[in-house]
Design a protein around this motif. Structure first.
Motif: not given
Ligand SMILES: CCCCCCCCCCCCC/C=C/[C@@H](O)[C@H](COP(=O)(O)O)NC(=O)CCCCC
Ligand SMILES: Nc1ncnc2c1ncn2[C@@H]1O[C@H](COP(=O)(O)OP(=O)(O)O)[C@@H](O)[C@H]1O
Ligand SMILES: [Ca+2]
Length: 562
Positions: A205-210, A232-239, A241-245, A250-254
């Motif tokens: 729900h957090l990842k895609t809908e909320a 997991h939902g929140l971090i994935s959604r944030t990444q 939305d910010s185009g982070v893979d 080694h990618e810096k997460l947002v």
């Protein structure tokens, strides 16, 4: 035009005695006046004095008795006008009805609700009711306190709440309804509540809908597993939305902006316990209401450049992985499943072979053997967090991984281990109030790797028992502990591409029996316990993301209160 800051000083009746009550931008105080000064009146001062503790000043003022109280405005929950008829007040433990004469003389009252500290880091909602003869004076006070509360901009107004009805003792819904709802209502917090219907409901729900823009925070009612789902939902959604893979290790997460609150209703409740000091639903609700904020490190776990999971508390291979794998089959037992599987796993005494490689964090403050504990406003977290963000800035100038990071020495430890634990926070919980790594920090950008080498059952028991006493659990020859920013684990019996742990088990069955002739061993590799979830692979690469998320918490307060 800007409102004039002011101090409000008035006299009110409280428990049939006269009190002088003062409100400034920082504190609400009330002190009992002696008999000579008993005349209830009110005054508004247009001066404003910042930054001194009224409680101290009041004790030195003439005419003050010992009955003096001071509540920070930041810990006031609400103020309400109160109907005086039939009101009862508590004095020295006894409920007393206001006399008819008092009711007639002081017919106006208001009640202030505030945070009261109880034993062992517990918070409770205390209240005090002030009486006066003047309706206008009451109105002025209620308005003034409301104005001060509206200036507390860190407080959430609208929250998204997920309840796991099956966590812990399956009491999530009841705990929320009976202990939290009325506090949120009192504090004028509105909520959208979702009772989950399946595992990963909240995550998806957090990842895609909320519609996250609507909310000032997220609350999860459940245990560490439920919290894990939510982040997991929140971090994935944030990444996303910010185009982070997330697959790139080694990618810096947002960083995530929305804070998460935990109403403990799980089996271990380690994240709640280690960030607040107690797993108590009312205490957690009050930390949410006052708008506390505590940054938290997050480990990302990858296998062959594929993202597996995030972890904020324990990543445990061997002992804690085996406990979890066994206990999952006994969910019906509730939290007691961990004790049952704990004893069983201890008796089976399995060890696992492999190689741990890590980069020790040498440029930071603190080490896992020091006696400094992470507490509210922790200096080590502030200092190391600052260091970390400066390094990140350097990296962006260079356009990739900094030279420093590449140059850092990798240490390699090969061997037979009963347990490999990475604790990104102390992992304090009711079973072990000091935790797996008592000096670990919530937000310093590091995790503590604890290596428990193969040893006798008795020695392993000595190590385990020390988690519950003052003795140092690391002061044993078969234990190593290192503070790191990154580490890798490679099991001796390597998993090939597209092969999961079960296949490895089958392939290496003969090897297993040779290594553990005396037991009914079924696995050559263990599982990783990742905040209470089992990972699909044994070979992992782990990196710490400093202060990636924020909680509605403030870290454990230094003094536990009365
Ligand atoms: C003989 C006395 C031995 C006492 C040793 C006690 C040491 C306990 C340390 C426990 C650390 C727990 C770290 C947190 C783990 C949780 O993420 C995980 C899932 O929690 P939940 O979602 O609430 O179920 N819990 C566990 O893995 C349970 C570990 C049980 C240890 C006995
Ligand atoms: N409605 C549901 N039905 C079944 N499982 C759920 C549901 N909601 C959440 N879960 C899962 O339950 C697991 C355990 O939840 P948690 O609240 O941590 O309890 P516990 O501390 O007892 O393990 C989590 O992995 C979570 O994904
Ligand atoms: Ca940490």
């Amino acid at each position: 035009m800007e409102k004039q800051p002011r101090i409000l000083v008035s006299q009110f009746m409280l428990k049939n005695r006269v009190f002088e009550v003062t409100l400034n931008r920082l504190f609400l105080t009330w002190k009992e006046l002696n008999a000579r000064k008993k005349r209830v009146s009110g005054s508004i001062h247009n001066t404003f004095k910042v930054g001194f503790c009224l409680a101290k000043v009041l004790h030195r003022t003439r005419g003050v008795t010992s009955g003096s109280h001071c509540v920070p405005v930041s810990e006031i929950i609400a103020v309400q006008e109160t109907e005086v008829d039939n009101i009862q007040t508590k004095d020295e433990g006894k409920w007393q009805k206001m006399s008819q004469k008092t009711v007639e003389t002081y017919p106006y009252a208001f009640t202030v609700f505030y945070v009261e500290r109880a034993r062992q880091h517990r918070w409770r909602c205390g209240n005090v009711t002030f009486f006066c003869s003047d309706g206008l004076l009451r109105q002025q006070w209620v308005q003034a306190i409301k104005e001060q509360l509206s200036l507390q901009t860190c407080r959430p107004k609208h929250l998204l709440v997920y309840i796991n009805p099956y966590g812990g003792k399956q009491q999530g819904k009841q705990i929320y309804e009976q202990k939290v709802v009325q506090l949120f209502t009192l504090a004028s917090i509105s909520t959208d509540v979702i009772v989950t219907e399946r595992a990963n409901h909240a995550r998806d729900h957090l990842k895609t809908e909320a519609d996250l823009k609507k909310y000032d925070g997220i609350v999860c009612v459940g245990g560490d597993g439920m919290f894990s789902e939510v982040i997991h939902g929140l971090i994935s959604r944030t990444q996303t939305d910010s185009g982070v893979d997330q697959n790139c290790a080694h990618e810096k997460l947002v960083q995530c902006n929305l804070r998460v609150g935990i109403i403990p209703a799980g089996s271990t409740d380690c994240i709640c316990y280690a960030t607040i000091g107690i797993n108590d639903p009312v205490t957690s609700a009050l930390h949410i209401i006052v708008g506390d904020s505590q940054a938290l490190d997050v480990c990302s776990v990858h296998h062959n450049d594929t993202f597996l999971k995030y972890s904020v508390s324990l990543l445990g291979y061997g002992f804690y992985g085996d406990i979890l794998a066994d206990s999952e089959k006994k969910r019906w037992m509730g939290p007691a499943r961990y004790d049952f599987s704990g004893i069983k796993t201890f008796l089976s005494h399995h060890y696992y072979e492999g190689t741990v490689s890590f980069q020790p964090a040498t440029d930071i403050l603190g080490n896992p053997r020091d006696k400094t504990k992470c507490r509210s406003g922790c200096y080590v977290c502030q200092h190391n967090g600052q260091l970390f963000s400066e390094e990140i800035r350097d990296e962006s100038v260079e356009g990739g991984v900094s030279e420093n990071e590449d140059e850092r020495e990798w240490k390699v430890v090969k061997g037979k281990f009963l347990a490999i634990n990475a604790a990104s926070m102390s992992c304090a919980c009711p079973r072990s109030p000091k935790g797996l790594s008592p000096a670990a920090h919530l937000a310093d950008g590091t995790t503590d790797i604890i290596l428990v080498r193969k040893c006798s059952r008795l020695n392993f028991l000595r190590h385990l028992l020390r988690h519950t006493s003052k003795d140092d659990q690391f002061d044993l020859t078969f234990i190593e502990v290192h503070r790191v920013r990154k580490f890798k684990f490679t099991p001796k019996y390597c998993e090939s591409e597209d092969t999961d742990v079960k296949d490895v088990r089958k392939k290496l069955f003969s090897q297993i029996c040779r290594d553990h002739p005396a037991c009914s061993c079924t696995s050559v590799n263990s599982n990783w316990n990742c905040d209470g979830e089992i990972l699909d692979h044994a070979a992992v690469e782990v990196g710490v993301h400093c202060q990636l998320i924020k909680l509605f918490a403030r870290g454990i307060e230094e003094k536990a209160g009365v």
